[in-house]
Design a protein around this motif. Structure first.
Motif, PDB file in Angstrom:
ATOM      1  N   LYS A 137       7.724   9.505  32.400  1.00  0.00           N
ATOM      2  CA  LYS A 137       8.106   8.745  31.210  1.00  0.00           C
ATOM      3  C   LYS A 137       7.597   7.306  31.306  1.00  0.00           C
ATOM      4  CE  LYS A 137      12.265  11.551  30.607  1.00  0.00           C
ATOM      5  NZ  LYS A 137      13.752  11.558  30.538  1.00  0.00           N
ATOM      6  N   THR A 138       7.806   6.562  30.204  1.00  0.00           N
ATOM      7  CA  THR A 138       7.393   5.164  30.174  1.00  0.00           C
ATOM      8  C   THR A 138       8.218   4.351  31.162  1.00  0.00           C
ATOM      9  OG1 THR A 138       6.877   5.398  27.823  1.00  0.00           O
ATOM     10  CG2 THR A 138       7.037   3.168  28.670  1.00  0.00           C
ATOM     11  N   LEU A 139       7.568   3.390  31.832  1.00  0.00           N
ATOM     12  CA  LEU A 139       8.274   2.524  32.782  1.00  0.00           C
ATOM     13  C   LEU A 139       9.356   1.724  32.072  1.00  0.00           C
ATOM     14  CD1 LEU A 139       5.274   1.137  34.854  1.00  0.00           C
ATOM     15  CD2 LEU A 139       7.103   2.594  35.726  1.00  0.00           C
ATOM     16  N   LYS A 140      10.480   1.540  32.737  1.00  0.00           N
ATOM     17  CA  LYS A 140      11.584   0.755  32.200  1.00  0.00           C
ATOM     18  C   LYS A 140      11.755  -0.488  33.069  1.00  0.00           C
ATOM     19  CE  LYS A 140      12.577   4.017  29.212  1.00  0.00           C
ATOM     20  NZ  LYS A 140      11.568   4.999  29.622  1.00  0.00           N
ATOM     21  N   HIS A 141      11.511  -1.656  32.490  1.00  0.00           N
ATOM     22  CA  HIS A 141      11.665  -2.909  33.222  1.00  0.00           C
ATOM     23  C   HIS A 141      12.720  -3.779  32.567  1.00  0.00           C
ATOM     24  CE1 HIS A 141       7.346  -2.160  34.676  1.00  0.00           C
ATOM     25  NE2 HIS A 141       8.150  -2.019  35.718  1.00  0.00           N
ATOM     26  N   GLN A 142      13.397  -4.573  33.390  1.00  0.00           N
ATOM     27  CA  GLN A 142      14.385  -5.520  32.895  1.00  0.00           C
ATOM     28  C   GLN A 142      13.857  -6.936  33.088  1.00  0.00           C
ATOM     29  OE1 GLN A 142      18.358  -4.686  34.317  1.00  0.00           O
ATOM     30  NE2 GLN A 142      18.010  -2.471  34.269  1.00  0.00           N
TER      31      GLN A 142
END
Length: 386
Positions: A137-142
């Motif tokens: 899946k698409t990378l999740k960054h904060q």
């Protein structure tokens, strides 16, 4: 020199620009051979590969609103090497799972209007695959991940880190004001020079004297008047143009100063609010409740929409229900820039958790204990016993 990195969705004409498939007026063709590239695949092929891998790994298609390939423009120095940028690419992959390809541009810039000097704009394009290879899946960054990107970029390129947030915007506008004021000063000097030249020795050069038949110097009135008229027309045109530029620059400076005042107020407001939150427990608790209520409302909206889209899904199994809720929560966090810790905190409140799970399962706000995790059921029993 300062540098920064900010990834956005890749543009359709990215390769046209990066590989100079088109002529641009801000490019010097004689400098184009200095450009360097470290790329393996075209963007279209990379998107296809990402979509195929997502389907293979997760069993689901890539979301329509996903941005699987992104691009950032990074400011570099004249002597920045491809090796330094490759080291940055390695660190981004190791620490943030971002895999990039690179194009260095050293042929862009502009010519200064006054000095006619070429002002180069050295930079590199980092085109990134934004896919988590573990999940497909698409990378999740904060937010702290994006701050880490800035740190890595400055470290690897041996440059100063750019300033983030409102302070950065404020510095940029103040820099523009300084530039505008310098431009204004130059124009005022030109304006004064033009006025002084009219009454200076240069005006004497406009006077035409010719020898008469006796050999004496006599004023040629017609030619002298014609010279003065021509000179005044030229000076008037230049003065009017400079006057217009002066007025325009002055207006721009006033507008920029207004922006600075607004940003100063914004920065001070944030500082005051932050100070109150740190020192007033009641205010902190109130703001925290408002924020969690807002996130809860967003979750409820998306849950209702999910039930509307898929009303016939069998939601009797708790594991299926929990899995669906997890996907909804992840989508809400991604689209609204909400940290997942906020969602976790919402579901630790048994009342909120029961209401949200019942809304997903039954499409109403009635509470049903059989749809929440076992831990929440135990918490509710303990509360009742008290």
């Amino acid at each position: 020199m300062k540098t920064s990195i900010n990834f956005k969705a890749v543009k359709l004409d990215s390769e046209t620009h990066n590989f100079r498939k088109k002529t641009f007026d801000y490019i010097r063709k004689d400098l184009t051979p200095k450009n360097e590239y470290w790329m393996e695949q075209k963007i279209a092929q990379r998107i296809q590969n990402i979509e195929a891998y997502c389907k293979e790994k997760s069993g689901r298609k890539l979301q329509k609103n996903a941005m699987p390939v992104r691009e950032a423009v990074v400011v570099i120095k004249e002597n920045t090497t491809m090796l330094e940028l490759q080291n940055l690419a390695k660190r981004l992959e190791e620490e943030l799972k971002i895999r990039v390809q690179i194009a260095i541009h050293k042929d862009e810039g502009h010519t200064d209007k006054d000095t006619k000097e070429w002002k180069p704009n050295y930079h590199a394009h980092l085109v990134a695959d934004w896919q988590d290879l573990d999940t497909g899946k698409t990378l999740k960054h904060q937010s702290f991940h994006y701050s880490k990107m800035q740190d890595l970029t400055a470290e690897c390129l041996n440059m100063e880190r750019g300033i983030s947030g409102s302070r950065g915007r404020l510095d940029a506008i103040e820099f523009k004001i300084q530039q505008k004021e310098e431009d204004l000063k130059v124009l005022e000097e030109r304006f004064d020079i033009m006025k002084s030249e009219i009454s200076s020795e240069k005006s004497q050069q406009l006077i035409v004297k010719e020898n008469d038949f006796l050999g004496f110097k006599r004023l040629n009135t017609d030619k002298t008047v014609a010279n003065y008229e021509k000179a005044f027309r030229s000076y008037r045109s230049i003065i009017e143009r400079n006057k217009t530029e002066l007025e325009c620059k002055s207006k721009q400076i006033i507008e920029l100063r207004t922006k600075v005042e607004s940003l100063n107020k914004e920065v001070q407001s944030f500082k005051n609010k932050y100070s109150v939150l740190l020192t007033e427990p009641n205010v902190f608790a109130s703001e925290r409740k408002k924020y969690l209520d807002s996130v809860t409302n967003i979750l409820e909206r998306d849950i209702k929409f999910e039930r509307y889209r898929y009303p016939n899904i069998d939601r009797t199994e708790n594991q299926i229900l929990i899995s669906e809720m997890g996907k909804i929560a992840q989508k809400v966090c991604q689209e609204n820039n909400i940290p997942f810790t906020a969602v976790n905190e919402i579901f630790t409140d048994s009342d909120r958790g029961v209401r949200l799970f019942s809304l997903l399962k039954f499409g109403s706000n009635n509470s049903y204990q059989d749809i929440v995790p076992e831990e929440n059921q135990k918490k509710r029993k303990r509360k009742k016993n008290r």
